[in-house]
Design a protein around this motif. Structure first.
Motif, PDB file in Angstrom:
ATOM      1  N   LYS A   4       0.773  -1.273   0.038  1.00 12.94           N
ATOM      2  CA  LYS A   4       0.057   0.038  -0.048  1.00 12.94           C
ATOM      3  C   LYS A   4       0.709   1.290  -0.005  1.00 12.94           C
ATOM      4  O   LYS A   4       0.331   2.493   0.061  1.00 12.94           O
ATOM      5  CB  LYS A   4      -1.154   0.095   1.079  1.00 12.94           C
ATOM      6  CG  LYS A   4      -0.198   0.090   2.588  1.00 12.94           C
ATOM      7  CD  LYS A   4      -1.281   0.129   3.768  1.00 12.94           C
ATOM      8  CE  LYS A   4      -0.425   0.400   5.127  1.00 12.94           C
ATOM      9  NZ  LYS A   4      -1.235   0.529   6.236  1.00 12.94           N
ATOM     10  N   ALA A   5       2.399   1.163  -0.188  1.00 11.85           N
ATOM     11  CA  ALA A   5       3.022   2.273   0.222  1.00 11.85           C
ATOM     12  C   ALA A   5       3.316   2.960  -1.381  1.00 11.85           C
ATOM     13  O   ALA A   5       4.308   2.890  -2.009  1.00 11.85           O
ATOM     14  CB  ALA A   5       4.363   1.800   0.807  1.00 11.85           C
ATOM     15  N   SER A   6       2.222   3.577  -1.962  1.00 11.65           N
ATOM     16  CA  SER A   6       2.286   4.368  -2.873  1.00 11.65           C
ATOM     17  C   SER A   6       3.309   5.597  -2.678  1.00 11.65           C
ATOM     18  O   SER A   6       3.453   6.258  -1.453  1.00 11.65           O
ATOM     19  CB  SER A   6       0.809   4.944  -3.366  1.00 11.65           C
ATOM     20  OG  SER A   6       0.050   3.977  -3.698  1.00 11.65           O
ATOM     21  N   ALA A   7       3.680   6.485  -3.666  1.00  8.06           N
ATOM     22  CA  ALA A   7       4.762   7.393  -3.688  1.00  8.06           C
ATOM     23  C   ALA A   7       4.487   8.403  -4.683  1.00  8.06           C
ATOM     24  O   ALA A   7       3.952   7.877  -5.800  1.00  8.06           O
ATOM     25  CB  ALA A   7       6.115   6.820  -3.635  1.00  8.06           C
ATOM     26  N   ARG A  58       2.315   7.054  -7.740  1.00  9.57           N
ATOM     27  CA  ARG A  58       2.640   5.666  -8.156  1.00  9.57           C
ATOM     28  C   ARG A  58       2.650   4.637  -6.992  1.00  9.57           C
ATOM     29  O   ARG A  58       2.885   4.650  -5.973  1.00  9.57           O
ATOM     30  CB  ARG A  58       4.478   5.851  -8.643  1.00  9.57           C
ATOM     31  CG  ARG A  58       4.632   6.088  -9.992  1.00  9.57           C
ATOM     32  CD  ARG A  58       3.952   7.472 -10.182  1.00  9.57           C
ATOM     33  NE  ARG A  58       4.380   7.835 -11.540  1.00  9.57           N
ATOM     34  CZ  ARG A  58       4.242   9.038 -12.266  1.00  9.57           C
ATOM     35  NH1 ARG A  58       3.283   9.983 -11.454  1.00  9.57           N
ATOM     36  NH2 ARG A  58       4.304   9.348 -13.487  1.00  9.57           N
ATOM     37  N   ASP A  59       2.083   3.475  -7.836  1.00 12.48           N
ATOM     38  CA  ASP A  59       1.803   2.393  -6.541  1.00 12.48           C
ATOM     39  C   ASP A  59       3.164   1.795  -6.171  1.00 12.48           C
ATOM     40  O   ASP A  59       4.227   1.999  -7.089  1.00 12.48           O
ATOM     41  CB  ASP A  59       0.956   1.488  -7.161  1.00 12.48           C
ATOM     42  CG  ASP A  59       1.205   0.597  -8.273  1.00 12.48           C
ATOM     43  OD1 ASP A  59       2.620   0.437  -8.822  1.00 12.48           O
ATOM     44  OD2 ASP A  59       0.247   0.124  -9.063  1.00 12.48           O
ATOM     45  N   ALA A  60       3.167   1.051  -5.165  1.00  8.61           N
ATOM     46  CA  ALA A  60       4.478   0.364  -4.675  1.00  8.61           C
ATOM     47  C   ALA A  60       5.276  -0.585  -5.905  1.00  8.61           C
ATOM     48  O   ALA A  60       6.427  -0.703  -6.115  1.00  8.61           O
ATOM     49  CB  ALA A  60       4.250  -0.638  -3.408  1.00  8.61           C
ATOM     50  N   ALA A  61       4.540  -1.212  -6.706  1.00  6.30           N
ATOM     51  CA  ALA A  61       4.852  -2.115  -7.884  1.00  6.30           C
ATOM     52  C   ALA A  61       5.713  -1.091  -8.637  1.00  6.30           C
ATOM     53  O   ALA A  61       6.722  -1.602  -9.182  1.00  6.30           O
ATOM     54  CB  ALA A  61       3.843  -2.871  -8.294  1.00  6.30           C
TER      55      ALA A  61
END
Length: 260
Positions: free
Chosen positions: A136-139, A176-179
């Motif tokens: 869940k750690a989007s940036a 931007r998602d964690a992937a």
């Protein structure tokens, strides 16, 4: 269980440390989404430097408190209160101080990313040598959306993920998602949840704490080759942000953001 004492939700936040078995843990916290006012930035930079000088510490873990965002970046309350250029430059230099302390430390710095990261937080993650994050750690780099730019954190983000990916984040100031972050190298590894995050961080930190400190220090210098002039570069970048934050456009954008 966290080695730190329970969170005290004071108005000013904190920076805490805990060292054991060669691992130096540094935790920062602020009640407003782990945002970073000048006082916390200065204390964080000083703490990273102090911990890095402890010969018993073989590896540093950087984390934040609470269960919400990892870090919301710059304190918008403090940004809104800046009323002259030198004050603005000094504020943004706080991020430069933390980045420089992290990359100059002879130990590897592992970042534990338990939630979203915005603005200056992305710079701190990029300044680490290895980072673990939850899914869940989007940036995002939110600076342009409030009339400034990721000038101070830009060099370290560009060095970590490349110019193309940095420019994408800077121009399109969306999450931007964690992937995505893992594919670009901002995150070294993404795990499902906080339990898996702690297990991964602890295992990697323990492995590094048992490794040859001279080899790690040499590798660290290799990783950050080309940053020798960054004290000057980041000071110049802080001046750019310090000027922009005084513009009517930026003042109105910050006021609108705070009003949401």
């Amino acid at each position: 269980m966290s080695p730190f004492s329970p969170i005290e939700s004071g108005p000013n936040g904190y920076v805490r440390t805990h060292a054991s078995a060669g691992i130096g843990r540094i935790e920062f916290y602020h009640p407003k989404s782990n945002s970073l006012p000048s006082a916390v930035l200065q204390e964080l930079a000083a703490t990273v430097t102090a911990v890095s000088q402890d010969p018993a510490v073989r590896v540093i873990v950087l984390q934040s408190g609470g269960t919400g965002p990892f870090c919301a970046g710059a304190s918008f309350d403090e940004l809104a209160a800046i009323d002259h250029r030198d004050q603005g430059q000094q504020f943004f230099s706080g991020f430069a101080g933390v980045i420089l302390a992290m990359i100059r430390a002879p130990q590897f710095v592992i970042s534990r990313i338990h939630g979203k990261a915005a603005g200056g937080a992305v710079g701190l993650i990029a300044a680490s040598d290895f980072s673990f994050a939850v899914e869940k750690a989007s940036a995002k780099l939110s600076e342009l959306a409030v009339g400034i730019g990721p000038f101070v954190v830009g060099p370290v983000i560009e060095k970590k993920i490349g110019l193309a990916s940095f420019s994408q984040m800077a121009v399109d100031a969306d999450w931007r998602d964690a992937a995505w972050c893992e594919r670009r190298g901002l995150y070294a590894k993404v795990v499902p949840d906080v339990a898996a995050l702690d297990a991964a961080v602890d295992a990697q930190a323990a492995t590094l704490a048992a490794a040859n400190p001279e080899a790690m220090a040499m590798l660290k210098r290799v990783f950050w080759t080309g940053t020798e002039s960054w004290e000057t570069l980041l000071a110049e970048r802080a001046a750019m942000s310090g000027t922009l934050v005084l513009s009517d456009f930026t003042r109105n954008a910050i006021a609108a953001f705070k009003g949401k």
